[in-house]
Design a protein around this motif. Structure first.
Motif, PDB file in Angstrom:
ATOM      1  N   ALA A  45      16.702   4.598   7.088  1.00 44.44           N
ATOM      2  CA  ALA A  45      15.892   4.260   5.909  1.00 44.44           C
ATOM      3  C   ALA A  45      14.529   4.907   6.006  1.00 44.44           C
ATOM      4  N   ARG A  46      13.864   4.949   4.879  1.00 48.54           N
ATOM      5  CA  ARG A  46      12.491   5.435   4.816  1.00 48.54           C
ATOM      6  C   ARG A  46      11.670   4.471   3.985  1.00 48.54           C
ATOM      7  N   ILE A  47      10.459   4.166   4.433  1.00 46.65           N
ATOM      8  CA  ILE A  47       9.528   3.292   3.702  1.00 46.65           C
ATOM      9  C   ILE A  47       8.302   4.123   3.331  1.00 46.65           C
ATOM     10  N   LEU A  48       7.919   4.052   2.049  1.00 46.41           N
ATOM     11  CA  LEU A  48       6.796   4.832   1.529  1.00 46.41           C
ATOM     12  C   LEU A  48       5.744   3.900   0.944  1.00 46.41           C
ATOM     13  N   ARG A  49       4.481   4.257   1.129  1.00 48.83           N
ATOM     14  CA  ARG A  49       3.378   3.595   0.431  1.00 48.83           C
ATOM     15  C   ARG A  49       2.910   4.514  -0.685  1.00 48.83           C
ATOM     16  N   ASN A  50       2.832   3.976  -1.901  1.00 52.04           N
ATOM     17  CA  ASN A  50       2.468   4.815  -3.046  1.00 52.04           C
ATOM     18  C   ASN A  50       1.726   3.968  -4.064  1.00 52.04           C
ATOM     19  N   ASN A  51       0.436   4.269  -4.254  1.00 53.87           N
ATOM     20  CA  ASN A  51      -0.341   3.572  -5.284  1.00 53.87           C
ATOM     21  C   ASN A  51      -0.346   2.063  -5.109  1.00 53.87           C
ATOM     22  N   GLY A  52      -0.512   1.592  -3.894  1.00 53.87           N
ATOM     23  CA  GLY A  52      -0.553   0.159  -3.674  1.00 53.87           C
ATOM     24  C   GLY A  52       0.810  -0.495  -3.629  1.00 53.87           C
ATOM     25  N   LYS A 214      -5.251  -1.883 -19.500  1.00 55.77           N
ATOM     26  CA  LYS A 214      -3.978  -1.919 -20.224  1.00 55.77           C
ATOM     27  C   LYS A 214      -2.945  -2.618 -19.357  1.00 55.77           C
ATOM     28  N   ILE A 215      -2.185  -3.537 -19.970  1.00 57.39           N
ATOM     29  CA  ILE A 215      -1.133  -4.265 -19.256  1.00 57.39           C
ATOM     30  C   ILE A 215       0.195  -3.887 -19.888  1.00 57.39           C
ATOM     31  N   VAL A 235     -11.167  -2.671 -12.282  1.00 58.57           N
ATOM     32  CA  VAL A 235     -10.141  -3.714 -12.194  1.00 58.57           C
ATOM     33  C   VAL A 235      -9.937  -4.031 -10.721  1.00 58.57           C
ATOM     34  N   ARG A 236     -10.088  -5.293 -10.374  1.00 61.65           N
ATOM     35  CA  ARG A 236      -9.871  -5.722  -8.985  1.00 61.65           C
ATOM     36  C   ARG A 236      -8.744  -6.744  -8.970  1.00 61.65           C
ATOM     37  N   VAL A 237      -7.798  -6.561  -8.058  1.00 59.08           N
ATOM     38  CA  VAL A 237      -6.697  -7.508  -7.889  1.00 59.08           C
ATOM     39  C   VAL A 237      -6.733  -8.004  -6.454  1.00 59.08           C
ATOM     40  N   ASN A 238      -6.882  -9.321  -6.313  1.00 59.32           N
ATOM     41  CA  ASN A 238      -6.995  -9.948  -4.989  1.00 59.32           C
ATOM     42  C   ASN A 238      -8.112  -9.304  -4.164  1.00 59.32           C
ATOM     43  N   GLY A 239      -9.223  -8.969  -4.854  1.00 60.78           N
ATOM     44  CA  GLY A 239     -10.404  -8.444  -4.180  1.00 60.78           C
ATOM     45  C   GLY A 239     -10.398  -6.957  -3.917  1.00 60.78           C
ATOM     46  N   GLN A 240      -9.318  -6.229  -4.318  1.00 59.94           N
ATOM     47  CA  GLN A 240      -9.238  -4.794  -4.077  1.00 59.94           C
ATOM     48  C   GLN A 240      -9.317  -4.032  -5.405  1.00 59.94           C
ATOM     49  N   ASP A 241     -10.036  -2.889  -5.404  1.00 57.47           N
ATOM     50  CA  ASP A 241     -10.123  -2.058  -6.603  1.00 57.47           C
ATOM     51  C   ASP A 241      -8.841  -1.262  -6.782  1.00 57.47           C
ATOM     52  N   TYR A 242      -8.342  -1.203  -8.012  1.00 57.26           N
ATOM     53  CA  TYR A 242      -7.125  -0.441  -8.313  1.00 57.26           C
ATOM     54  C   TYR A 242      -7.308   0.332  -9.610  1.00 57.26           C
ATOM     55  N   GLY A 243      -6.697   1.523  -9.656  1.00 56.39           N
ATOM     56  CA  GLY A 243      -6.583   2.236 -10.924  1.00 56.39           C
ATOM     57  C   GLY A 243      -5.358   1.749 -11.681  1.00 56.39           C
ATOM     58  N   LYS A 244      -4.310   1.437 -10.913  1.00 57.97           N
ATOM     59  CA  LYS A 244      -3.066   0.926 -11.502  1.00 57.97           C
ATOM     60  C   LYS A 244      -2.324   0.177 -10.416  1.00 57.97           C
ATOM     61  N   VAL A 245      -1.835  -1.030 -10.737  1.00 60.76           N
ATOM     62  CA  VAL A 245      -1.137  -1.820  -9.733  1.00 60.76           C
ATOM     63  C   VAL A 245      -0.207  -2.811 -10.428  1.00 60.76           C
ATOM     64  N   GLU A 246       0.904  -3.110  -9.770  1.00 61.86           N
ATOM     65  CA  GLU A 246       1.839  -4.107 -10.308  1.00 61.86           C
ATOM     66  C   GLU A 246       1.309  -5.505 -10.011  1.00 61.86           C
ATOM     67  N   PRO A 395      -4.605   6.947 -14.708  1.00 61.79           N
ATOM     68  CA  PRO A 395      -5.395   6.234 -13.686  1.00 61.79           C
ATOM     69  C   PRO A 395      -5.257   6.885 -12.311  1.00 61.79           C
ATOM     70  N   ASP A 396      -4.024   7.328 -11.980  1.00 62.63           N
ATOM     71  CA  ASP A 396      -3.823   7.998 -10.695  1.00 62.63           C
ATOM     72  C   ASP A 396      -4.565   9.336 -10.656  1.00 62.63           C
ATOM     73  N   LEU A 397      -4.638  10.018 -11.811  1.00 60.96           N
ATOM     74  CA  LEU A 397      -5.355  11.293 -11.871  1.00 60.96           C
ATOM     75  C   LEU A 397      -6.841  11.084 -11.601  1.00 60.96           C
ATOM     76  N   THR A 398      -7.391   9.989 -12.102  1.00 58.82           N
ATOM     77  CA  THR A 398      -8.804   9.698 -11.846  1.00 58.82           C
ATOM     78  C   THR A 398      -9.069   9.539 -10.353  1.00 58.82           C
ATOM     79  N   MET A 399      -8.179   8.803  -9.675  1.00 61.69           N
ATOM     80  CA  MET A 399      -8.345   8.626  -8.228  1.00 61.69           C
ATOM     81  C   MET A 399      -8.159   9.948  -7.489  1.00 61.69           C
ATOM     82  N   CYS A 400      -7.218  10.781  -7.973  1.00 57.65           N
ATOM     83  CA  CYS A 400      -7.012  12.095  -7.356  1.00 57.65           C
ATOM     84  C   CYS A 400      -8.262  12.959  -7.525  1.00 57.65           C
ATOM     85  N   ALA A 401      -8.883  12.889  -8.712  1.00 56.21           N
ATOM     86  CA  ALA A 401     -10.110  13.656  -8.957  1.00 56.21           C
ATOM     87  C   ALA A 401     -11.238  13.201  -8.039  1.00 56.21           C
ATOM     88  N   ASP A 402     -11.283  11.883  -7.770  1.00 58.57           N
ATOM     89  CA  ASP A 402     -12.306  11.375  -6.850  1.00 58.57           C
ATOM     90  C   ASP A 402     -12.124  11.969  -5.450  1.00 58.57           C
TER      91      ASP A 402
END
Length: 651
Positions: A45-52, A214-215, A235-246, A395-402
């Motif tokens: 198996a493989r486990i990946l982290r992607n955008n939170g 946007k939701i 946008v902060r979810v559980n104290g963390q900044d996110y551009g996009k998160v589930e 939103p991901d593009l904004t983080m990539c630009a940063d």
């Protein structure tokens, strides 16, 4: 930080921090996590982290992977407390500071008895080539691995998510003292939250941007995702900044200084019973994050300088078990370090046993052994940003630009501008679709014109608008043809004025069908009166003055018959009033149509128009006559006009 809890068949556990974006699991040496039981494939198996998110995929293993007891056939996103079975091992995903919320999902999986172990020939079929983290491979097609002769059934990501998918809609509940208890039901596939009235969810607070977030709801998995729309305070979810998160059950979402709790569909949450009022600290936000980033850069610079001057010293190579890993000679767990590193993730076990081998060798391209190639980094990040442009992930593009800003400020600025422009275009497209659903072409046209021609959303939005406009034209033309056949030409003039409110093109199509009333020629009664049975001519003759004919009856008062109740005609007239914005007049016309014939469709239209006319008393009357299904469909109209469900439900 995410952690992976691994439990063997004896109940002994090991906790592994997920510090890398990609880890592999298998029986063969060289995997990041090594599970030594024979029912684990060499590369399993493989486990990946992607955008939170944390995702898992099968690498063609013999026995497969089960998530929540369903075998997967493609890459699947893992939720906190989802249970994963690989051979005799059970794995659970945890996040620091987040408790598991669904006990039913964390019950141990029964061990599969008499499971055949793969032979060396079978195991050799598993892929042995290195798996690259980027670009990510396309999801595997439905089916089972070629090495699985039993043809076991498999489940897609949507089917896995559907195993625990609850009914109904999720909602956001304000748990800060400002607007405490206010609820927003997430009934639409896409909803915009912001400070001003044009948003689907209006939170009128100074810390909320005009269009803040946007939701969206995935139509297959029914999971909700929140995305930042270039807001000032983020946008902060559980104290963390996110551009996009589930969003997950119990997540705390901070929009500026307004704190909300995400309530999962079907969750038993009562504000008065379960909520805890907790305000957002005024000092939080992106400004604090920027200060932290600057401090981190300073600290990293100091550390780099220290190691530069200490480069002549030979690093210590522990070359063995990490202290605190609780390993033993007969254990199936060991931790390997690369020759160029002396740091390992903390790994804790219980019961003196463990289940995995961790290899965290940084490799020849690490910062510890080579100087960073800034040009190469800029090209790589630019390629990542271009891929996000193609995938329309703004939103991901904004983080990539940063990330690119320090290496190529000009290109980073262009990407950030692109992300901002496309985000605004996406919002305008959503507003256009909302107006089209309300059959308002002029308002929809304004939002269409606000989308730049070079935007990726312009062409699909134009196509969608053209299709809706053609549908309106066909409807008006059909009504005009019926009136023309009935020789009701003055009514077509009225129809043209209604069509004009929908746009010049619609009016032109209807105007082309105009007609003139055909008046029948007068009847010559000079000879027809000689026929005693010709009542038409007799009536015409007797209606004149100065005649003296015994055949003319005495004058009588004729009472015209009552006008028939034509519900269809009344509904069409009401639609015209709606198009002109005369909601009060349209409400009266819908009520007349409802008196003609009471049906659920007319009742729903009357209720919605009462909301548009801001007539809360009448809206409440018709609300109580609607079925629950129709109430859920029509409620949003009243909410947009500041008429709440509490008002409608009040006695």
């Amino acid at each position: 930080m995410f952690k992976l809890v691994i439990q063997d068949d004896e109940g002994k556990t090991t906790v592994v921090p997920l510090i890398r974006d990609e880890i592999t699991i298998g029986r063969k040496e060289g995997n990041t996590i090594r599970l030594t039981e024979r029912n684990v494939s060499r590369r399993h198996a493989r486990i990946l982290r992607n955008n939170g998110e944390v995702q898992i995929e099968d690498l063609g293993s013999y026995n497969g992977i089960r998530v929540n007891n369903a075998r997967i056939a493609e890459r699947v996103s893992l939720r906190i407390s989802d249970q994963v079975q690989i051979g005799d091992y059970k794995l659970y995903l945890k996040a620091e500071g987040v408790e598991q919320v669904d006990d039913a999902r964390t019950m141990p999986i029964e061990r599969i008895e008499n499971q055949p172990a793969p032979t060396e020939q079978m195991a050799a079929v598993a892929p042995t080539a290195p798996i690259q983290a980027t670009p990510a491979p396309a999801p595997r097609a439905m089916g089972v691995a070629d090495t699985d002769p039993a043809g076991r059934p498999v489940a897609t990501a949507a089917q896995v998510a559907a195993l625990t998918a609850p009914a109904g809609y999720g909602k956001l509940v304000v748990v800060s003292s400002n607007f405490a208890g206010k609820e927003f039901e997430l009934t639409r596939p896409q909803m915009i939250v912001g400070r001003t009235d044009e948003n689907d969810m209006v939170v009128n607070h100074r810390s909320i941007s005009r269009n803040h977030a946007k939701i969206t709801r995935d139509p297959e998995t029914q999971r909700y995702t929140i995305s930042d729309l270039q807001s000032s305070n983020g946008v902060r979810v559980n104290g963390q900044d996110y551009g996009k998160v589930e969003l997950r059950r119990g997540d705390v979402v901070d929009l500026g200084h307004v704190r909300l709790r995400f309530v999962e569909p079907g969750e038993d949450f009562v504000f008065a019973r379960d909520a805890v009022i907790n305000d957002v600290p005024e000092s939080g936000g992106k400004k604090g994050l920027m200060i932290a980033v600057i401090l981190a850069i300073v600290v990293l610079g100091a550390i780099g300088a220290f190691f530069f001057f200490k480069s002549g010293e030979k690093p210590t190579d522990h070359g063995g078990m990490v202290d605190g890993s609780n390993g033993s000679a007969g254990s199936a767990l060991a931790v390997q370090t690369g020759s160029g590193s002396d740091h390992n993730p903390a790994i804790t076990g219980s019961g003196g046993s463990a289940v995995a081998i961790i290899d965290i060798d940084a490799g020849p391209g690490s910062a510890a052994t080579t100087n960073p190639d800034t040009t190469g980094d800029a090209k790589r990040i630019t390629s990542e940003c271009l891929a996000l442009v193609a995938e329309e992930k703004w939103p991901d593009l904004t983080m990539c630009a940063d990330k690119l800003a320090a290496l190529d400020p000009k290109q980073a600025s262009a990407f950030k501008a692109k992300a901002g422009a496309e985000t605004r275009a996406d919002i305008e497209k959503g507003k256009m679709e909302s107006e089209l659903s309300n059959s308002s072409l002029p308002k929809a046209r304004k939002h269409l014109d606000a989308i730049p021609d070079e935007s990726a959303y312009k062409k699909p939005a134009q196509t969608e608008y053209d299709a809706a406009e053609q549908k309106v034209i066909e409807d008006f033309k059909g009504r005009a043809i019926k009136l023309k056949r009935a020789n009701k030409c003055p009514d077509i003039d009225t129809l043209v004025s209604q069509a004009n409110a929908q746009g010049a093109r619609v009016a032109a199509e209807v105007r082309a069908l105009k007609c003139e009333t055909v008046v029948p020629p007068p009847v010559d009664c000079s000879t027809a009166l000689k026929e005693p049975g010709d009542k038409k001519c007799l009536k015409q003759f007797c209606s004149g003055a100065g005649h003296d004919d015994s055949r003319c009856p005495q004058a009588t008062v004729v009472v015209p018959p009552p006008q028939s109740c034509d519900q269809e005609a009344l509904l069409k007239i009401a639609e015209g009033s709606v198009a002109l914005g005369n909601h009060g007049q349209a409400l009266k016309q819908y009520e007349d149509a409802l008196h003609c014939k009471s049906d659920s469709h007319t009742l729903q239209l009357t209720f919605m128009e009462a909301c548009n006319a801001n007539n809360a008393s009448k809206a409440k009357v018709y609300w109580k006559k609607l079925s629950t299904e129709l109430q859920n469909r029509a409620l949003q109209i009243c909410v947009r006009n500041k008429i709440t469900r509490d008002q409608l439900d009040s006695p």
